[in-house]
Design an enzyme around this catalytic site. Structure first.
Site, mmCIF file in Angstrom:
data_model
loop_
_atom_site.group_PDB
_atom_site.id
_atom_site.type_symbol
_atom_site.label_atom_id
_atom_site.label_comp_id
_atom_site.label_asym_id
_atom_site.label_seq_id
_atom_site.Cartn_x
_atom_site.Cartn_y
_atom_site.Cartn_z
ATOM 1 N N TYR A 151 -1.978 -7.476 16.602
ATOM 2 C CA TYR A 151 -2.460 -6.526 15.560
ATOM 3 C C TYR A 151 -3.519 -5.763 15.864
ATOM 4 O O TYR A 151 -3.410 -4.593 15.583
ATOM 5 C CB TYR A 151 -2.443 -7.418 14.112
ATOM 6 C CG TYR A 151 -2.691 -6.475 13.028
ATOM 7 C CD1 TYR A 151 -1.618 -5.746 12.463
ATOM 8 C CD2 TYR A 151 -4.005 -6.672 12.201
ATOM 9 C CE1 TYR A 151 -1.786 -5.098 11.137
ATOM 10 C CE2 TYR A 151 -4.174 -5.991 11.236
ATOM 11 C CZ TYR A 151 -3.077 -5.238 10.665
ATOM 12 O OH TYR A 151 -3.287 -4.447 9.558
ATOM 13 N N ILE A 167 0.839 -1.318 0.091
ATOM 14 C CA ILE A 167 0.070 0.068 0.103
ATOM 15 C C ILE A 167 0.990 1.001 -0.182
ATOM 16 O O ILE A 167 0.688 2.346 -0.795
ATOM 17 C CB ILE A 167 -0.878 -0.047 1.201
ATOM 18 C CG1 ILE A 167 -2.083 -1.199 0.982
ATOM 19 C CG2 ILE A 167 -1.641 1.511 1.246
ATOM 20 C CD1 ILE A 167 -2.759 -1.420 2.484
ATOM 21 N N LYS A 170 -3.865 -1.686 16.236
ATOM 22 C CA LYS A 170 -4.631 -0.823 15.371
ATOM 23 C C LYS A 170 -5.684 -0.021 16.269
ATOM 24 O O LYS A 170 -5.899 0.941 15.863
ATOM 25 C CB LYS A 170 -5.149 -1.568 14.232
ATOM 26 C CG LYS A 170 -4.331 -2.339 13.174
ATOM 27 C CD LYS A 170 -3.415 -1.074 12.644
ATOM 28 C CE LYS A 170 -2.538 -1.848 11.724
ATOM 29 N NZ LYS A 170 -1.390 -0.607 10.996
HETATM 30 N N1 LIG Z 1 -2.868 -5.452 3.277
HETATM 31 C C1 LIG Z 1 -3.924 -5.192 3.948
HETATM 32 O O1 LIG Z 1 -4.894 -6.272 3.681
HETATM 33 C C2 LIG Z 1 -3.971 -4.445 5.136
HETATM 34 C C3 LIG Z 1 -5.493 -4.179 5.690
HETATM 35 C C4 LIG Z 1 -5.594 -3.197 6.757
HETATM 36 C C5 LIG Z 1 -4.509 -2.460 6.971
HETATM 37 N N2 LIG Z 1 -3.231 -2.712 6.334
HETATM 38 C C6 LIG Z 1 -2.194 -1.739 6.947
HETATM 39 O O2 LIG Z 1 -1.688 -1.112 5.921
HETATM 40 C C7 LIG Z 1 -0.408 -0.685 6.226
HETATM 41 C C8 LIG Z 1 0.556 -1.134 4.890
HETATM 42 O O3 LIG Z 1 0.367 -2.873 4.550
HETATM 43 P P1 LIG Z 1 0.873 -3.408 3.466
HETATM 44 O O4 LIG Z 1 -0.241 -4.521 3.233
HETATM 45 O O5 LIG Z 1 1.286 -2.522 2.524
HETATM 46 O O6 LIG Z 1 2.135 -4.236 4.056
HETATM 47 P P2 LIG Z 1 3.457 -4.876 3.226
HETATM 48 O O7 LIG Z 1 3.223 -4.902 1.898
HETATM 49 O O8 LIG Z 1 3.752 -5.950 4.238
HETATM 50 O O9 LIG Z 1 4.525 -3.502 3.595
HETATM 51 C C9 LIG Z 1 4.970 -3.175 5.043
HETATM 52 C C10 LIG Z 1 5.879 -1.907 5.018
HETATM 53 O O10 LIG Z 1 6.123 -1.662 6.083
HETATM 54 C C11 LIG Z 1 7.411 -1.648 6.208
HETATM 55 N N3 LIG Z 1 8.155 -1.810 7.671
HETATM 56 C C12 LIG Z 1 8.082 -2.881 8.087
HETATM 57 N N4 LIG Z 1 8.597 -2.974 9.384
HETATM 58 C C13 LIG Z 1 9.327 -1.837 9.396
HETATM 59 C C14 LIG Z 1 10.188 -1.022 10.228
HETATM 60 N N5 LIG Z 1 10.820 -1.754 11.406
HETATM 61 N N6 LIG Z 1 10.882 0.113 9.902
HETATM 62 C C15 LIG Z 1 10.492 0.569 8.947
HETATM 63 N N7 LIG Z 1 9.629 0.202 7.832
HETATM 64 C C16 LIG Z 1 9.217 -1.215 8.162
HETATM 65 C C17 LIG Z 1 8.169 -2.397 5.210
HETATM 66 O O11 LIG Z 1 9.457 -1.895 4.615
HETATM 67 P P3 LIG Z 1 10.728 -2.565 4.565
HETATM 68 O O12 LIG Z 1 10.672 -4.064 5.030
HETATM 69 O O13 LIG Z 1 11.526 -2.307 3.556
HETATM 70 O O14 LIG Z 1 11.468 -1.830 6.135
HETATM 71 C C18 LIG Z 1 7.168 -2.157 4.002
HETATM 72 O O15 LIG Z 1 7.433 -1.175 3.250
HETATM 73 C C19 LIG Z 1 0.244 -1.388 7.283
HETATM 74 O O16 LIG Z 1 -0.074 -0.591 8.502
HETATM 75 C C20 LIG Z 1 -1.161 -2.555 7.369
HETATM 76 O O17 LIG Z 1 -1.288 -2.885 9.001
HETATM 77 C C21 LIG Z 1 -3.061 -3.447 5.375
#
Ligand SMILES: NC(=O)c1ccc[n+]([C@@H]2O[C@H](COP(=O)([O-])OP(=O)(O)OC[C@H]3O[C@@H](n4cnc5c(N)ncnc54)[C@H](OP(=O)(O)O)[C@@H]3O)[C@@H](O)[C@H]2O)c1
Length: 255
Positions: free
Chosen positions: A160, A25, A164
């Site tokens: 989680y 995202i 949130k």
């Molecule tokens: N996908 C869903 O279905 C969904 C639903 C509801 C809410 N969300 C929320 O939306 C947001 C994005 O989710 P996503 O699905 O895009 O996740 P994702 O593809 O797993 O990406 C997670 C991102 O967070 C970064 N990250 C993780 N740990 C980190 C740390 N210690 N320091 C700095 N950066 C860190 C990662 O970058 P690096 O590994 O390069 O550091 C990556 O860019 C999250 O907050 C998630 O909870 C997602």
């Protein structure tokens, strides 16, 4: 005051910091915002993947900042430096996060703390850094990431869900405190969006369970762009009277 904009959703010339910009995202948010004229500072840990995002951005003047929210870092210091070197910020989008599903019986304290540090403590550090004098401009907007899991529960997601829920509470308190500083604070609460995070969940629960979860979304699973458009709205002048809220973008899951 005349508040009629020719395009109230425009982000032309705005400087926006996007965390989680190496994946899912956050990456899509960065790409979309750049297509709408914003200059982006991309934040995550993985430099090659941040560089991949950078290559996909439209326009010029974008920057990369490598930050690990699990290592104590001087977030206030680096944000101040970037605001001086590049430009003060108009927006902050904090999409970095971890889900890390784990049954309660197997959840260690360090596992719990990893979720809280990445999803909650990071939000506190970023908000505190962003509001420093000279770092953000009047009328700026902060967008954090919640989830439908702030409002309902699922097995193996206690950490989680708690994280949130904390984000949504922070948003309300910060919105009230920072209104007088001209900063709006909101979050988006997505349902399941197809990203690496959901691939990990699928590996864990299996394809059959994912089908059951998808059936709970009347409009099916989302794609990152569905969320990027909502973030665009919350950052833009169109949302100038919106603060302290969670915008649900979930394909009907909560309904
Ligand atoms: N996908 C869903 O279905 C969904 C639903 C509801 C809410 N969300 C929320 O939306 C947001 C994005 O989710 P996503 O699905 O895009 O996740 P994702 O593809 O797993 O990406 C997670 C991102 O967070 C970064 N990250 C993780 N740990 C980190 C740390 N210690 N320091 C700095 N950066 C860190 C990662 O970058 P690096 O590994 O390069 O550091 C990556 O860019 C999250 O907050 C998630 O909870 C997602």
């Amino acid at each position: 005051m005349n508040m009629i904009y020719s395009n109230p959703f425009s982000l032309q010339g705005k400087h926006v910091l996007v965390t989680g910009a190496s994946s899912g995202i956050g990456r899509e948010v960065a790409v979309w915002l750049s297509s709408q004229g914003a200059r982006i500072t991309l934040v995550a840990r993985d430099i090659p993947r941040l560089e991949e995002t950078l290559l996909r951005l439209e326009g010029e003047g974008h920057t990369i900042a490598v930050v690990d929210f699990l290592n104590e870092q001087d977030v206030s210091g680096w944000m101040k430096r970037i605001s001086k070197e590049v430009a003060p910020f108009d927006g902050l989008v904090h999409a970095a996060g971890v889900q890390a599903p784990m049954p309660i019986r197997a959840t260690s304290l360090s596992h719990w703390e990893k979720i809280m540090s990445t999803n909650v403590t990071s939000s506190f550090s970023l908000i505190k850094a962003f509001r420093q004098k000279g770092v953000c401009l009047d009328g700026s907007s902060i967008v954090l990431f919640s989830s439908v899991m702030a409002k309902v529960g699922e097995p193996a997601l206690m950490g989680y869900c708690a994280s949130k829920g904390a984000v949504e509470s922070m948003v309300r308190a910060a919105a009230i405190e920072l209104a007088r500083e001209g900063i709006r604070v909101n979050c988006v609460a997505p349902g399941v969006v197809k990203t690496e995070m959901t691939e990990t969940l699928k590996d864990l629960v299996g394809g059959g369970s994912m089908e059951i979860i998808e059936q709970k979304h009347p409009l099916g699973f989302g794609v990152p762009a569905d969320v990027a458009y909502a973030v665009n709205y919350l950052l833009s002048p169109a949302a100038r009277w919106v603060t302290g809220t969670a915008l649900v973008v979930d394909g009907g899951y909560l309904a």
